[in-house]
Design an enzyme around this catalytic site. Structure first.
Site, short mmCIF file in Angstrom:
data_model
loop_
_atom_site.label_atom_id
_atom_site.label_comp_id
_atom_site.label_asym_id
_atom_site.label_seq_id
_atom_site.Cartn_x
_atom_site.Cartn_y
_atom_site.Cartn_z
N HIS A 53 -41.08 10.90 -3.16
CA HIS A 53 -41.54 10.29 -4.42
C HIS A 53 -42.54 9.15 -4.17
O HIS A 53 -42.50 8.13 -4.86
CB HIS A 53 -40.36 9.79 -5.25
CG HIS A 53 -39.44 10.90 -5.70
ND1 HIS A 53 -39.73 11.70 -6.78
CD2 HIS A 53 -38.28 11.36 -5.19
CE1 HIS A 53 -38.77 12.59 -6.93
NE2 HIS A 53 -37.87 12.42 -5.97
N ASN A 125 -34.72 13.61 -12.52
CA ASN A 125 -35.90 14.46 -12.32
C ASN A 125 -36.30 15.10 -13.64
O ASN A 125 -35.58 14.98 -14.63
CB ASN A 125 -35.60 15.57 -11.30
CG ASN A 125 -35.63 15.07 -9.85
OD1 ASN A 125 -36.44 14.22 -9.50
ND2 ASN A 125 -34.76 15.59 -9.03
#
Ligand code: NDP
Length: 475
Positions: A53, A125
């Site tokens: 990420h 997510n």
């Protein structure tokens, strides 16, 4: 009158254009602190990028609770009428900090709510499930998403090798390869808490919960071909879209909804409700509307407020808590550990991470604690000097767990095919064709035996799934 430029020590600077040299053409002098300080500071302008990420966009906003769910939770942040400031950071998983936005990947959906009871972080997510259900497999999975240690190239072979040997990944792989694997913008995705968490009400009763944020902009996606054209012109398409829309006052909104399962229902559930590769079917566990989330403020400084933002599912408030989900358990450790390494020991003191409530901790020493405490003898606990104390009223109800410790095989008796099948059968012909072709593209260069092993797994989901992929691959 213009402000006078200073060193970081506050001393006025007379010349920021010319170094001090011995003669007009001569070498520079070591005493030119301004030159040396600028070069030294530049060497330290980056912190380690997130291992996963790394590329993200962030904005501030507000969570508004419109419904009464007090029968499930006493959390102040979830009471009807409550408005709570939040930070949302949306990211790709695999790409490094300079990677293009318009790539097929899961999007991280990390939320920090600055509540009256301390920070509540929900680190989810844009997909309700994940590739693995046991964190002991997580570092290996991430190795397949990152670069080959010799060639330094991303490897389709590594990805499909791992996935084809890990059938629990099928559900998430199907979502990733579907139209939803390549969002048009960050405004057009759903967010999911993904893990099962718990809610605890004022009577001390526990409920299992799934958190959902459904985009009110509608789901919109792009194809691989459209993404190629976008990336050729603009590598920051998602960052640009989010920043510019918020600047224009076109604030993106999500409907905040939950699913609830009682502790008794969990005991007789046909699948493990704490398995991160599974959703809770809507028909059995209907969506309950709770409120809305709006993003309405861009960060003033990207590095300070997005790069240094540190999210962790370990941040919970009274009335919201964990569950036996093995992946969640691991993230409770690994996220704060990553922040200590990446940002520093006292990362939670930085303005973007700092709770809006008073923090009373005995963790004082360590790098960069910049708060001067009043002198006190209460620097350990327990103490006789009026230091902050625990409060047993925040204790959680008893949690029943199994009592035989063992490395239980998470694949035994676990159905990895029904839920991906339900998803496959939801797709219209166009979505199925996109799925087949996206898999074909992603399998470029993968050895035939690995492809065959993966197609056998698709066969177990649905023969049409396997046949569609075979046809796209020309097999
Ligand atoms: P439902 O028909 O009640 O729900 C289907 C869900 O699938 C909807 O929430 C829809 O999201 C979502 N969906 C539709 N197309 C896609 C896609 N290409 N990729 C990902 N999600 C998609 O059925 P069930 O609850 O029984 O679930 C069936 C399957 O739907 C599951 O196996 C799972 O794969 C998927 N799903 C289920 C979710 C859940 O929490 N139950 C959440 C998300 C996906 P939307 O309404 O936003 O369009």
């Amino acid at each position: 009158m213009k402000k006078i430029m200073t060193t970081t020590g506050g001393n006025p600077i007379s010349d920021n254009q010319n170094s001090i040299t011995a003669g007009e053409r001569g070498p520079v002098l070591l005493q030119d602190y301004q030159l040396i300080q600028k070069l030294a500071h530049q060497n330290r302008e980056r912190i380690p990028e997130r291992v996963v990420h790394a590329k993200g966009s962030g904005a501030f906003g507000v969570l508004e609770i419109n419904e009464d769910i007090s029968k499930y939770t006493k959390a102040k942040v979830l009471q009807k009428g409550e408005k709570t400031k939040l930070l949302l950071r949306i990211s790709t998983v695999a790409g490094e900090k300079g990677a293009a936005d318009a790539e097929r990947d899961v999007r991280g959906f990390a939320l920090k709510f600055y509540t009256k009871e301390g920070n509540w972080d929900l680190v989810g997510n844009n997909t309700p499930v994940f590739f693995v259900r046991d964190a002991i497999k997580f570092p290996d999975f991430i190795h397949t998403q990152k670069r080959d240690p010799q060639s330094n190239l991303r490897s389709n072979t590594a990805m499909w090798d791992f996935w084809s040997l890990s059938p629990e990944s099928l559900h998430q792989v199907t979502i990733l390869m579907s139209d939803r694997g390549l969002p048009k913008s960050l405004r057009h995705i759903n967010g999911y808490g993904s893990h099962t968490y718990s809610l605890i009400n004022a009577k001390g009763e526990r409920f299992w919960v799934k958190f959902h944020f459904k985009t009110l902009q509608g789901i919109e996606t792009i194809t691989n071909q459209e993404a190629e054209a976008i990336v050729g012109k603009d590598r920051e398409s998602n960052q640009r879209d989010l920043f510019e829309n918020i600047e224009k006052g076109n604030f993106p909104k999500w409907s905040f909804e939950i699913q609830i399962m009682t502790e008794e229902e969990a005991k007789i559930c046909s699948f493990n409700p704490f398995d991160l590769t599974k959703v809770w079917p809507h028909k059995e566990y209907p969506m309950i509307k709770v409120g809305t989330m709006t993003l309405n403020e861009n960060p003033k400084n990207y590095f300070q407020q997005v790069e240094q933002a540190a999210f962790s599912p370990s941040n919970i408030v009274p009335g919201i808590s964990f569950s036996p989900d093995k992946m969640l358990q691991a993230r409770i450790f690994s996220y704060p550990d990553a922040q200590r390494y990446r940002v520093g020991t006292h990362y939670e003191m930085l303005p973007v991470n700092r709770p809006t409530v008073e923090v009373n901790t005995y963790n004082l020493d360590g790098s960069m604690n910049f708060e001067i405490k009043e002198p006190t003898k209460a620097y350990y606990e327990p103490n006789s000097f009026d230091g902050a104390v625990e409060d047993s009223s925040f204790a959680e109800p008893d949690l029943e767990v199994g009592n035989i410790a063992q490395r239980y095989d998470h694949r035994v008796g676990n159905d990895d095919f029904s839920q991906p099948r339900a998803l496959f059968l939801l797709m219209n012909d166009n979505q199925k064709n996109q799925l087949f072709n996206n898999i074909k593209d992603a399998m470029n260069g993968v050895p035939q035996d690995i492809i065959n092993r993966q197609v056998e797994l698709f066969e177990k989901v649905h023969p049409d799934y396997a046949n569609g992929v075979r046809k796209a691959l020309g097999l």
